[in-house]
Design a protein around this motif. Structure first.
Motif, PDB file in Angstrom:
ATOM      1  N   THR A  39       0.807  -1.220   0.000  1.00 21.88           N
ATOM      2  CA  THR A  39       0.000   0.000   0.000  1.00 21.88           C
ATOM      3  C   THR A  39       0.837   1.266   0.000  1.00 21.88           C
ATOM      4  OG1 THR A  39      -0.132  -0.116   2.372  1.00 21.88           O
ATOM      5  CG2 THR A  39      -1.937  -1.082   1.116  1.00 21.88           C
ATOM      6  N   LEU A 228      -5.602   0.175  -9.106  1.00 23.28           N
ATOM      7  CA  LEU A 228      -5.074   0.911  -7.968  1.00 23.28           C
ATOM      8  C   LEU A 228      -5.822   0.466  -6.715  1.00 23.28           C
ATOM      9  CD1 LEU A 228      -2.845   2.848  -7.918  1.00 23.28           C
ATOM     10  CD2 LEU A 228      -4.383   4.643  -8.630  1.00 23.28           C
ATOM     11  N   PHE A 229      -7.009  -0.109  -6.884  1.00 23.29           N
ATOM     12  CA  PHE A 229      -7.815  -0.495  -5.750  1.00 23.29           C
ATOM     13  C   PHE A 229      -7.616  -1.942  -5.353  1.00 23.29           C
ATOM     14  CE2 PHE A 229      -9.120   3.430  -6.587  1.00 23.29           C
ATOM     15  CZ  PHE A 229     -10.140   3.617  -7.501  1.00 23.29           C
TER      16      PHE A 229
ATOM     17  N   TYR B 142      -1.606   9.664  -6.577  1.00 24.07           N
ATOM     18  CA  TYR B 142      -1.407   8.739  -5.470  1.00 24.07           C
ATOM     19  C   TYR B 142      -0.050   8.914  -4.821  1.00 24.07           C
ATOM     20  CZ  TYR B 142      -5.357   5.746  -4.677  1.00 24.07           C
ATOM     21  OH  TYR B 142      -6.575   5.257  -4.271  1.00 24.07           O
ATOM     22  N   ARG B 145      -0.482  11.497  -2.493  1.00 24.95           N
ATOM     23  CA  ARG B 145      -1.223  11.037  -1.323  1.00 24.95           C
ATOM     24  C   ARG B 145      -0.266  10.380  -0.336  1.00 24.95           C
ATOM     25  NH1 ARG B 145      -6.111   9.360   0.676  1.00 24.95           N
ATOM     26  NH2 ARG B 145      -5.952   7.508   1.950  1.00 24.95           N
ATOM     27  N   SER B 150       0.201  11.186   7.013  1.00 25.79           N
ATOM     28  CA  SER B 150       0.913  11.660   8.203  1.00 25.79           C
ATOM     29  C   SER B 150       2.244  10.949   8.439  1.00 25.79           C
ATOM     30  CB  SER B 150       0.026  11.556   9.440  1.00 25.79           C
ATOM     31  OG  SER B 150      -0.477  10.249   9.545  1.00 25.79           O
ATOM     32  N   ASP B 151       2.458   9.769   7.852  1.00 20.03           N
ATOM     33  CA  ASP B 151       3.799   9.207   8.006  1.00 20.03           C
ATOM     34  C   ASP B 151       4.535   9.193   6.672  1.00 20.03           C
ATOM     35  OD1 ASP B 151       3.088   5.612   7.989  1.00 20.03           O
ATOM     36  OD2 ASP B 151       2.394   7.258   6.747  1.00 20.03           O
TER      37      ASP B 151
ATOM     38  N   ASP C 262     -12.201   3.657  -1.690  1.00 19.56           N
ATOM     39  CA  ASP C 262     -11.424   2.550  -2.251  1.00 19.56           C
ATOM     40  C   ASP C 262     -10.471   1.964  -1.218  1.00 19.56           C
ATOM     41  OD1 ASP C 262      -9.618   5.088  -3.321  1.00 19.56           O
ATOM     42  OD2 ASP C 262      -8.435   3.352  -2.769  1.00 19.56           O
ATOM     43  N   TYR C 263     -10.163   0.711  -1.448  1.00 22.69           N
ATOM     44  CA  TYR C 263      -9.301  -0.081  -0.570  1.00 22.69           C
ATOM     45  C   TYR C 263      -8.059   0.612  -0.089  1.00 22.69           C
ATOM     46  CZ  TYR C 263     -10.793  -4.903  -1.466  1.00 22.69           C
ATOM     47  OH  TYR C 263     -11.462  -6.088  -1.519  1.00 22.69           O
ATOM     48  N   THR C 264      -7.185   0.892  -1.086  1.00 19.39           N
ATOM     49  CA  THR C 264      -5.837   1.313  -0.704  1.00 19.39           C
ATOM     50  C   THR C 264      -5.875   2.600   0.102  1.00 19.39           C
ATOM     51  OG1 THR C 264      -5.634   2.249  -2.914  1.00 19.39           O
ATOM     52  CG2 THR C 264      -4.566   0.162  -2.521  1.00 19.39           C
ATOM     53  N   LYS C 265      -6.852   3.436  -0.193  1.00 20.78           N
ATOM     54  CA  LYS C 265      -6.978   4.662   0.586  1.00 20.78           C
ATOM     55  C   LYS C 265      -7.239   4.315   2.050  1.00 20.78           C
ATOM     56  CE  LYS C 265      -9.706   8.462  -0.287  1.00 20.78           C
ATOM     57  NZ  LYS C 265     -10.667   9.284  -1.017  1.00 20.78           N
ATOM     58  N   ALA C 266      -8.230   3.436   2.251  1.00 21.20           N
ATOM     59  CA  ALA C 266      -8.621   3.116   3.620  1.00 21.20           C
ATOM     60  C   ALA C 266      -7.488   2.392   4.343  1.00 21.20           C
ATOM     61  CB  ALA C 266      -9.876   2.265   3.612  1.00 21.20           C
ATOM     62  N   VAL C 267      -6.869   1.431   3.654  1.00 24.19           N
ATOM     63  CA  VAL C 267      -5.795   0.673   4.303  1.00 24.19           C
ATOM     64  C   VAL C 267      -4.668   1.603   4.716  1.00 24.19           C
ATOM     65  CG1 VAL C 267      -4.045  -1.095   3.955  1.00 24.19           C
ATOM     66  CG2 VAL C 267      -6.323  -1.420   3.020  1.00 24.19           C
ATOM     67  N   GLN C 268      -4.255   2.430   3.792  1.00 24.74           N
ATOM     68  CA  GLN C 268      -3.135   3.323   4.056  1.00 24.74           C
ATOM     69  C   GLN C 268      -3.450   4.279   5.190  1.00 24.74           C
ATOM     70  OE1 GLN C 268      -2.469   6.535   1.387  1.00 24.74           O
ATOM     71  NE2 GLN C 268      -0.632   5.502   0.716  1.00 24.74           N
ATOM     72  N   SER C 269      -4.690   4.754   5.186  1.00 26.25           N
ATOM     73  CA  SER C 269      -5.115   5.698   6.210  1.00 26.25           C
ATOM     74  C   SER C 269      -5.015   5.110   7.606  1.00 26.25           C
ATOM     75  CB  SER C 269      -6.565   6.067   5.937  1.00 26.25           C
ATOM     76  OG  SER C 269      -6.729   7.418   5.926  1.00 26.25           O
ATOM     77  N   LYS C 271      -3.275   2.474   8.455  1.00 20.76           N
ATOM     78  CA  LYS C 271      -1.899   2.098   8.742  1.00 20.76           C
ATOM     79  C   LYS C 271      -1.089   3.283   9.235  1.00 20.76           C
ATOM     80  CE  LYS C 271       0.904  -0.016   6.313  1.00 20.76           C
ATOM     81  NZ  LYS C 271       1.666  -0.585   5.208  1.00 20.76           N
ATOM     82  N   SER C 272      -1.277   4.412   8.571  1.00 24.25           N
ATOM     83  CA  SER C 272      -0.454   5.555   8.934  1.00 24.25           C
ATOM     84  C   SER C 272      -0.988   6.262  10.165  1.00 24.25           C
ATOM     85  CB  SER C 272      -0.402   6.536   7.776  1.00 24.25           C
ATOM     86  OG  SER C 272      -1.704   7.016   7.519  1.00 24.25           O
ATOM     87  N   LEU C 287      -5.772  -6.598   5.490  1.00 26.74           N
ATOM     88  CA  LEU C 287      -4.574  -6.001   4.927  1.00 26.74           C
ATOM     89  C   LEU C 287      -3.845  -5.152   5.954  1.00 26.74           C
ATOM     90  CD1 LEU C 287      -5.851  -5.007   1.426  1.00 26.74           C
ATOM     91  CD2 LEU C 287      -4.085  -6.659   1.946  1.00 26.74           C
ATOM     92  N   ASP C 291      -0.089  -5.944   7.612  1.00 25.12           N
ATOM     93  CA  ASP C 291       1.022  -5.013   7.594  1.00 25.12           C
ATOM     94  C   ASP C 291       1.349  -4.508   8.990  1.00 25.12           C
ATOM     95  OD1 ASP C 291      -0.144  -3.789   4.428  1.00 25.12           O
ATOM     96  OD2 ASP C 291       1.458  -5.204   4.868  1.00 25.12           O
TER      97      ASP C 291
END
Lengths: 266, 289, 410
Positions: A39, A228-229, B142, B145, B150-151, C262-269, C271-272, C287, C291
């Motif tokens: 990710t 991307l998803f 992206y 993004r 934040s990290d 979307d997935y990657t947005k939520a996962v990354q959010s 995670k970070s 996911l 991680d």
């Protein structure tokens, strides 16, 4: 030119800094294509070539790439023809509504993509009853690509003047021959520059494509958007982007090289 | 101009066509204009008109089919709904901010490229500016993004500012190139002359460089303004909980299946851009695209 | 498209048909429901579907089947060579599969109306419209041998059957869950109240699903938080109830950091740490956990919204036998396990749990936990006829929800 030393240094620094800012995100993309974390988290968790080999093997990606190339070529060819014709008309003749032509040509790219997209889609589907597919994508792309060719050719025609063409006519060449042997070679680089920009525009376009592609046609940006998803596919997308960046230098360089190669007009 | 024909016995079809075309400028003109105008004038403008017509219709609530009965309802909702005003103004603000930022950043860069770099370096610089256009727009968004989280590298967080910054980044090449082209056309002799007359750097810029490259700058602004005004993807990626007018249009098409209302909302950015284009026509920017 | 759920406002590409086809008034079979009175009866709670016969018996395969499906439902190895349940099907039945991937339910409905397709994987909103318009036929479950192994909790549900007649085969199901970061959110929440709390200590770190359908989540919370509103079904909201939900969401917006679709947005959010608490899907939780970020998920005590897709057969299918074979194949244990794992949802076939490559898959996705799913309110499109059966009021429909959502986001 009398710019003080400080001005020069500052300007040069601005250029360097600007380019650095432009390329940092691209470097991030390149790095992420080797990032073992799916990710794109920062800092990259580990180094892996997995994504590059996955990209190589992905049939979906290859199809999308091919579709994009087809759409781009189709749109560019149409844009070249239409743009050149319009540029000649506007530059060489005086007629009523001359300024409006420029405006109309700019309109597809000046209006937000979503408006162009839904307008075209509505027309294709509702008014004309056409099935959406590669052809409609090409039509959509050609519509906003015309302007890039138009402007380049227009600028070149302005610089060119009519002298050589008149000389050619004086020597007995008819309209077609003059065009083929005199006008066209002088415009080559403008056509190339315009065509290249048109191709680039079409290749990376997503908004209008979304609305004109229908469900079956998948161009590269659409493939990227879809993948991307998907957690397993998202890094492959980075690979694609990184590869595009690296590969794109070639056609751009060629275009630049060839711009210097036109027969001089004076 | 007269054509000196050769003494060939009877000119062939091609020759006759060529001479005909040569003598009748009007025919040449109409032939040249026919295809582009048919495509762009008829087809494209027609499509826009069809869309506008749809804005005056409505959707049957249950079947989801479009009801082709004239109504002002969509526009009334649009004008009276406070949220739409807010979103429209916000989008306008974003577009203006992006344009301004890009102008300020692009000008020094373009100037250095056009005036301070050797011809060989110029070619490579143009390549350097064009190359990012080939990296997918989505991937670049992206990447931002990632950097803004934040990290991430920058960690500024998402929101309206993030959207403006990302959009400025994405459209920067579109501003650099026209300005560079415009500056390239600016003869150095003019700058020397200004210097000879006693003007220093800033004065020269203000009185000579800027007025002459203004059309080019406006040309660049058309791109940045329009691309930012209608964008709905970037704001979804870095915008946090912000929404712009493109999102409103998009949501109404897909999810709500309400094309008439979407079309009505879409007229807002169209009107804005038409006004903008009308305003800049006089500056001659359209020739500088 | 991989992301399974955001049918409603997924940043999906193939919006074209949705808008264009919707604009086709009376084109083809578009407006048939109203004709003959056998279509949906406005004002009635339930509706009477057109009389169509289910297939009586299975004949030989026609050699081909045309599907309309969500991305990821009919994988043929082109995205990942190891992910392929289409080619085995083609080998086993001799039916070549042509899949048209659709991005939204609206598009699916419109594609099916063209009559060019044999089967469709419809979500809860699309399925009713397809039934009402006579686009799909009832399914003769005797002709689908694997149907007997489908979880009882998915059979004869309001979105895949009418008056006890099944109209499709359940594909799978999933719930929208509450997820939180265990290092920031203490104590562990058990109620949606944590995301709707006006004085939330997690201001700026709350997330919500970016779609008008999320209004149902607010309505669901109000069902227990404000019982005086009388909400019985989170998808059947009259004006007053909708307004209450909207007010709640506007209040929530103050605390929301980001809406995700979307997935990657939520996962990354998560995670970070940009997001600390909010709605999620099981696959996102997996996911994030994979991680190494500290998160927990739960189905809150008020219950949750969720989804369940149904494979349906076109009324005028040109290849009905192959269509039935596909239906049987996709819910066969192995294929159902494969698609559930690829997609990230609970399989519909009880036997699929033994076939998943991850042995604890079914547990993670609560596949056999009917109690878990009894608290799930599956996605349905809100329509003017109240879905809870009320006839004295008109409920708000999806286009009103969309306007409301625009207003909420501001």
């Amino acid at each position: 030119m009398n710019l003080s030393r400080t001005s020069r240094t500052l300007l040069r620094a601005a250029l360097v800094a600007g380019l650095a800012v432009v390329y940092v995100p691209l470097a991030v993309v390149l790095l992420n294509s080797f990032n073992s974390d799916r990710t794109f988290s920062w800092p990259p968790a580990g180094f892996t070539l997995r994504w590059w080999s996955a990209a190589w093997g992905s049939a979906g990606l290859r199809d999308a790439l091919w579709t994009s190339v087809q759409a781009g070529l189709g749109a560019t060819v149409i844009a070249l023809v239409l743009g050149t014709m319009a540029a000649f008309a506007v530059q060489r003749y005086r007629f009523f509504g001359r300024e409006t032509v420029s405006l109309v040509i700019v309109l597809p790219i000046a209006l937000p993509g979503i408006v162009t997209g839904i307008a075209l889609s509505n027309t294709f589907h509702t008014v004309l009853g056409l099935p959406l597919g590669l052809l409609t994508v090409i039509v959509g792309h050609a519509t906003f690509c015309v302007v890039t060719v138009y402007n380049n050719v227009l600028a070149r025609l302005r610089r060119m003047g009519l002298n050589l063409e008149e000389a050619s006519a004086d020597l007995g060449a008819d309209t077609f021959t003059t065009f083929r042997l005199v006008t066209f070679p002088m415009m080559r680089s403008a056509l190339l520059a315009g065509g290249l920009l048109a191709f680039a525009l079409s290749f990376d376009e997503i908004i209008v494509t979304t609305f004109t592609a229908g469900a079956g046609v998948r161009t590269l940006p659409i493939w990227i958007f879809e993948n991307l998803f998907r957690p397993n596919q998202a890094p492959v997308v980075n690979v694609v982007a990184a590869a595009l960046i690296l590969l794109s230098v070639i056609p751009i360089y060629l275009a630049q090289r060839l711009s210097g190669g036109d027969p001089q007009t004076h | 101009m007269t054509t000196i024909t050769t003494t060939a016995a009877s000119p062939g079809m091609r020759r006759r066509a060529a001479s005909f075309l040569h003598r009748h400028a009007g025919v040449r003109l109409s032939l040249l204009l026919s295809a582009p105008l048919a495509w762009l004038g008829l087809a494209y403008l027609g499509a826009l008109a069809a869309l506008l017509v749809t804005a005056f219709w409505s959707t049957d609530v249950f079947t989801g089919d479009v009801v082709k009965v004239f109504t002002w309802a969509n526009f009334t909702d649009l004008v009276t709904g406070e949220v739409y005003r807010t979103v429209a103004l916000r989008s306008l603000g974003v577009a203006a901010a992006v344009t301004l930022i890009d102008l300020v950043v692009a000008f020094p860069m373009a100037f250095a490229m056009a005036k301070l770099a050797s011809p060989r370096a110029q070619r490579w610089l143009v390549i350097a500016v064009l190359t990012p256009l080939w990296a997918s727009y989505l991937v670049k968004a992206y990447a931002w993004r990632v950097m803004l989280s934040s990290d991430g590298l920058l960690g500024w967080g998402y929101g309206l500012t993030a959207t403006v910054v990302t959009l400025s980044y994405l459209w920067l090449p579109y501003m650099i190139l026209p300005i560079y082209a415009g500056l390239e056309r600016l003869p150095n002799s003019l700058l020397d002359a200004a210097g000879d007359l006693g003007a220093r750097g800033w004065r020269t810029f203000r009185t000579v460089v800027w007025p002459l490259t203004f059309p080019a700058a406006v040309a660049g602004s058309i791109f940045t303004f329009s691309l930012s005004l209608g964008d709905y993807i970037t704001v979804k990626i870095v915008g946090g909980k912000t929404q712009l007018i493109g999102n409103v249009v998009y949501d109404n098409i897909g999810a709500a299946n309400n094309l008439p209302f979407a079309a009505a909302v879409a007229t807002v950015p169209v009107v804005i851009m038409l006004v903008y284009l009308a305003a800049v026509r006089r500056t001659g920017a359209l020739e500088n695209l | 498209m991989r992301s399974p759920r955001p049918r409603f406002a997924r940043p999906s590409l193939v919006v074209t048909a949705a808008l264009a086809l919707a604009a086709v008034a009376g084109c083809g079979g578009g407006s048939s429901p109203a004709t003959g009175g056998s279509g949906a009866a406005p004002g009635g709670g339930a509706f009477t579907p057109p009389k169509i016969e289910a297939l009586k018996s299975l004949g030989a395969g026609e050699g081909q089947v045309n599907l309309v499906a969500w991305a990821g439902y009919a994988e043929d190895g082109s995205n990942d060579p190891k992910v392929d349940w289409v080619h085995p099907f083609e080998k086993a039945t001799g039916c070549t599969v042509n899949t048209k991937t659709a991005g939204t339910s609206d598009e699916m409905v419109n594609l099916m109306k063209t009559g060019e397709y044999d089967a469709v994987s419809a979500s809860g909103d699309a399925s009713l419209r397809l039934i009402a318009s006579g686009t799909v036929a009832p399914v003769n479950t005797d002709l689908v041998p694997n149907y007997k192994d489908v979880f009882e909790g998915l059979k004869l549900k309001p979105w895949n059957s009418v008056n006890g007649v099944p109209y499709g085969i359940p594909h799978g199901r999933g719930a929208n869950l509450l997820m939180w970061r265990t290092d920031t959110v203490k104590p562990a929440p058990d109620s949606w109240g944590v995301v709707f709390d006006p004085a939330s200590p997690y201001k700026g770190k709350v997330t919500a699903y970016d779609s008008p359908i999320y209004i149902a989540d607010a309505a669901l919370y109000l069902m227990s938080a404000k019982p005086e509103l009388g909400i019985k079904d989170p998808y059947a909201l009259d004006d007053k109830q909708l307004q209450a939900a909207v007010d709640l969401l506007k209040q929530q917006k103050q605390n929301v950091g980001e809406y995700w679709s979307d997935y990657t947005k939520a996962v990354q959010s998560f995670k970070s740490g940009d997001t600390a608490v909010g709605t999620t899907w099981q696959v996102i939780a997996n996911l994030v956990e994979a991680d190494k970020a500290p998160v927990e998920t739960a189905l809150p005590k008020e219950g949750s919204t969720g989804w369940s897709d149904t494979w349906m057969v076109a009324a005028k299918a040109k290849h009905p036998n192959c269509a039935y074979k596909w239906l049987d194949w996709i819910i066969s244990p192995k294929a159902n396990a494969q698609v559930a794992e690829w997609f990230g949802e609970a399989p519909s076939n009880a036997k699929a749990c033994a076939e998943t490559s991850d042995k604890s898959f079914c547990d993670t996705y609560h596949a056999t936990d009917e109690e878990y799913f009894s608290k799930v309110h599956y996605w349905t499109t809100p329509i003017a006829q109240c879905l809870d059966g009320r006839t004295d009021v008109t409920c708000t429909d999806y286009s009103e929800w969309t306007r409301a959502w625009t207003e909420i986001k501001g």
